[in-house]
Design a protein around this motif. Sequence first.
Motif, PDB file in Angstrom:
ATOM      1  N   VAL A 235       0.798  -1.286   0.049  1.00  8.49           N
ATOM      2  CA  VAL A 235      -0.006  -0.056   0.086  1.00  8.49           C
ATOM      3  C   VAL A 235       0.737   1.434  -0.130  1.00  8.49           C
ATOM      4  O   VAL A 235       0.533   2.257  -0.701  1.00  8.49           O
ATOM      5  CB  VAL A 235      -0.867   0.161   1.269  1.00  8.49           C
ATOM      6  CG1 VAL A 235      -1.528   1.303   1.253  1.00  8.49           C
ATOM      7  CG2 VAL A 235      -1.812  -1.067   1.036  1.00  8.49           C
TER       8      VAL A 235
ATOM      9  N   SER B 123      -3.017   3.359  -2.705  1.00 10.50           N
ATOM     10  CA  SER B 123      -4.332   3.333  -2.581  1.00 10.50           C
ATOM     11  C   SER B 123      -4.932   1.876  -2.088  1.00 10.50           C
ATOM     12  O   SER B 123      -4.222   0.907  -2.470  1.00 10.50           O
ATOM     13  CB  SER B 123      -5.213   3.945  -3.741  1.00 10.50           C
ATOM     14  OG  SER B 123      -5.060   2.810  -4.908  1.00 10.50           O
ATOM     15  N   ILE B 124      -5.935   1.888  -1.585  1.00 10.87           N
ATOM     16  CA  ILE B 124      -6.686   0.600  -1.207  1.00 10.87           C
ATOM     17  C   ILE B 124      -6.968  -0.069  -2.300  1.00 10.87           C
ATOM     18  O   ILE B 124      -6.861  -1.276  -2.527  1.00 10.87           O
ATOM     19  CB  ILE B 124      -7.616   0.977  -0.042  1.00 10.87           C
ATOM     20  CG1 ILE B 124      -7.327   1.341   1.220  1.00 10.87           C
ATOM     21  CG2 ILE B 124      -8.632  -0.488   0.031  1.00 10.87           C
ATOM     22  CD1 ILE B 124      -8.481   1.596   2.056  1.00 10.87           C
TER      23      ILE B 124
ATOM     24  N   PHE C 176     -12.329   3.276   6.040  1.00  5.46           N
ATOM     25  CA  PHE C 176     -12.293   2.851   4.807  1.00  5.46           C
ATOM     26  C   PHE C 176     -13.155   3.535   3.757  1.00  5.46           C
ATOM     27  O   PHE C 176     -14.402   3.769   3.897  1.00  5.46           O
ATOM     28  CB  PHE C 176     -12.971   1.386   5.014  1.00  5.46           C
ATOM     29  CG  PHE C 176     -12.831   0.483   3.892  1.00  5.46           C
ATOM     30  CD1 PHE C 176     -11.612  -0.363   3.787  1.00  5.46           C
ATOM     31  CD2 PHE C 176     -13.998   0.132   2.972  1.00  5.46           C
ATOM     32  CE1 PHE C 176     -11.684  -1.331   2.620  1.00  5.46           C
ATOM     33  CE2 PHE C 176     -13.805  -0.588   1.841  1.00  5.46           C
ATOM     34  CZ  PHE C 176     -12.724  -1.463   1.794  1.00  5.46           C
TER      35      PHE C 176
ATOM     36  N   PHE D 179      -7.765  -2.945   6.303  1.00  7.05           N
ATOM     37  CA  PHE D 179      -8.215  -1.716   5.730  1.00  7.05           C
ATOM     38  C   PHE D 179      -9.434  -1.112   6.774  1.00  7.05           C
ATOM     39  O   PHE D 179      -9.598   0.176   7.047  1.00  7.05           O
ATOM     40  CB  PHE D 179      -8.511  -1.747   4.654  1.00  7.05           C
ATOM     41  CG  PHE D 179      -7.550  -1.860   3.533  1.00  7.05           C
ATOM     42  CD1 PHE D 179      -6.032  -1.236   3.549  1.00  7.05           C
ATOM     43  CD2 PHE D 179      -7.295  -2.837   2.449  1.00  7.05           C
ATOM     44  CE1 PHE D 179      -5.069  -1.348   2.874  1.00  7.05           C
ATOM     45  CE2 PHE D 179      -6.456  -2.774   1.771  1.00  7.05           C
ATOM     46  CZ  PHE D 179      -5.176  -2.180   1.951  1.00  7.05           C
TER      47      PHE D 179
ATOM     48  N   LEU E  32      -5.355   4.056   7.079  1.00  2.43           N
ATOM     49  CA  LEU E  32      -4.331   3.768   6.062  1.00  2.43           C
ATOM     50  C   LEU E  32      -2.991   4.523   6.161  1.00  2.43           C
ATOM     51  O   LEU E  32      -2.121   3.853   5.898  1.00  2.43           O
ATOM     52  CB  LEU E  32      -5.082   4.736   4.923  1.00  2.43           C
ATOM     53  CG  LEU E  32      -4.393   4.514   3.463  1.00  2.43           C
ATOM     54  CD1 LEU E  32      -4.244   2.894   2.965  1.00  2.43           C
ATOM     55  CD2 LEU E  32      -5.144   5.066   2.149  1.00  2.43           C
TER      56      LEU E  32
ATOM     57  N   LYS F 201       0.526   2.470   6.080  1.00  4.65           N
ATOM     58  CA  LYS F 201       1.522   2.816   5.213  1.00  4.65           C
ATOM     59  C   LYS F 201       2.998   2.788   5.865  1.00  4.65           C
ATOM     60  O   LYS F 201       4.156   2.664   5.363  1.00  4.65           O
ATOM     61  CB  LYS F 201       1.304   4.132   4.430  1.00  4.65           C
ATOM     62  CG  LYS F 201       0.136   4.116   3.235  1.00  4.65           C
ATOM     63  CD  LYS F 201       0.033   5.377   2.539  1.00  4.65           C
ATOM     64  CE  LYS F 201      -1.071   5.102   1.756  1.00  4.65           C
ATOM     65  NZ  LYS F 201      -1.392   6.641   1.036  1.00  4.65           N
TER      66      LYS F 201
END
Length: 561
Positions: free
Chosen positions: A94, A99-100, A255, A327, A332, A336
């Motif tokens: 990620v 991005s997810i 999310f 997620f 997020l 990372k």
Amino acid sequence: MSGTAAEDAGTQPLLRSFSPGDPGADYSSIRKSTDSNASVESRAEGADVGRSVEDDVLPETAVLGRNLGWSSAYILIISRVIGSGIFATPGTIVSSVGSIGLSLLLWIAGALVSWCGLAVALEYGSMLPRSGGTKVYLEFTYRWPRFLASTLVAVHAVVLGFTASNCIVFGEYVLFALSKEPDRGAVRLLAVALMTGVTVMHGCFLRTGIFVQNMLGWVKIGLVAFMVAASAAVVILGYSRDFDDHSTALRQAEFPTTWDGLWDGSVWNWGIVSTALFKVFYSYAGLENVNNVMNEVRDPVRTLRSAATTALITACSLYFLVNVAYFLVVPLDDIKESGELIAALFFERVFGPTFGRIFLPLAVAVSAAGNVMVVTFALSRLNQEIARQGFLPFGSEFLSSSLPFGAPLGGLLVHYVPSVVVICIPAKNIYSFILDVEGYPGQFFSLATSLGLIWLRTKRPDLQRPYTAFLPAVWFRILLSLALITAPFVPRAGEEGSAHLFRVSYALVGISVILFGVLYWLFLAVLLPSWGQYRLEEAADVLSDGTTVTRLVRVPREDNT
């Protein structure tokens, strides 16, 4: 085609040949010899031992016997596939792609690509049901230049056939569970201890090692399923927990709820995406693990086809769900920045600093240990097969045999030494670099086996094919291998030359290993025979434990040959 094997009254031969119409043509009648000592004696008395490459189409029973049933074969695959990858790589993936949505897409793409590669492995494994995997397939397909395929596989297996990344993750998670800083020295000490313990167990206690790795495999499947269930409970129940000095609702992991939100921040540069794909492929790597140990599998062809397909479906489902679980629970930005500790953050956020930070990270460490066990088990057999073919320069008799404990101790030691060396490399963030170095050269072998499969369809239609790969899948695997081989050398916008060179260092290392293999072959099989006025020939022999081997014999050349 037919092979020869020693036969004595009341002794089941280790090799049998079949005609397409024979009732045993599905190989299901192959079984362990009922009197291995009698078999060894009869062959040692001078019976012809077939070591021709054409004999690779015949099943061969290892002197250890066929100790692996369906469940053991399934665990050998799934425990190899589900290692440290799903617990360690999602954060780095990620962080790279941004991005997810793109991250999840890569995990799905990895499953599809893995299916293409598995189809190739299933056709080869059903057609050539021998231990050794890629070694057997390349030797059978590429017979000229002579010995080149064997040498390349041998060099790749010895130089890059190490198990380091999962050992390092084991050390990191053990220290994390003990609330200690992940000191590099302590991590490497734990990693070496794990590698040593696994080598001793598989080398001295064969059946115990198989039992332990089976048990750890089922624990691993249960762990991943538990993570998915825990995430679902968090979302459904709206569960929240206090963290440090403030309260954080676990559902507030932000999310994305829109399609555009899923792709926000995506980085579509092929060089970056390909590097992330290597990590995804590493997490799916091992679907062909049973191909390396076919001589020890009961009903090898049928078991291979069923167990490998089931393992792929299991891995794909669990990987996608556990990524969604990450997620849903972990923000997020934290993902990372998590590096290889994303699973530890997940457990801590769901279960708190006691249970979540201690017990479950230890479970991840146990999962990594299970992966080390099955990888070591399979690669030691590959090393043994390479030694049997005469391509390891020193101690080939010891490395080929199963003495003194009824296990391939020599092959285990060949695997152990480079693993410990790589573990002890004093470099920061060595984990990601190891994944890339392991994955890149493998694309050359994937390309060679896929092209070879298509070539054999035309040139050898006589071969028995209990499984036939979907041809478009084979071509897709070829195109993707070519793309992944060239991808590291695609420059990024505004990237300086020195930065680009550093970024592709893993590819340069992989290419260097392959070039070293070519030079080693050139020296061993071309230059030395030319200078010494001899040619290399293969002669079959039988070791004291009943293992058939090939010896490279120097035959004097006449001036006109």
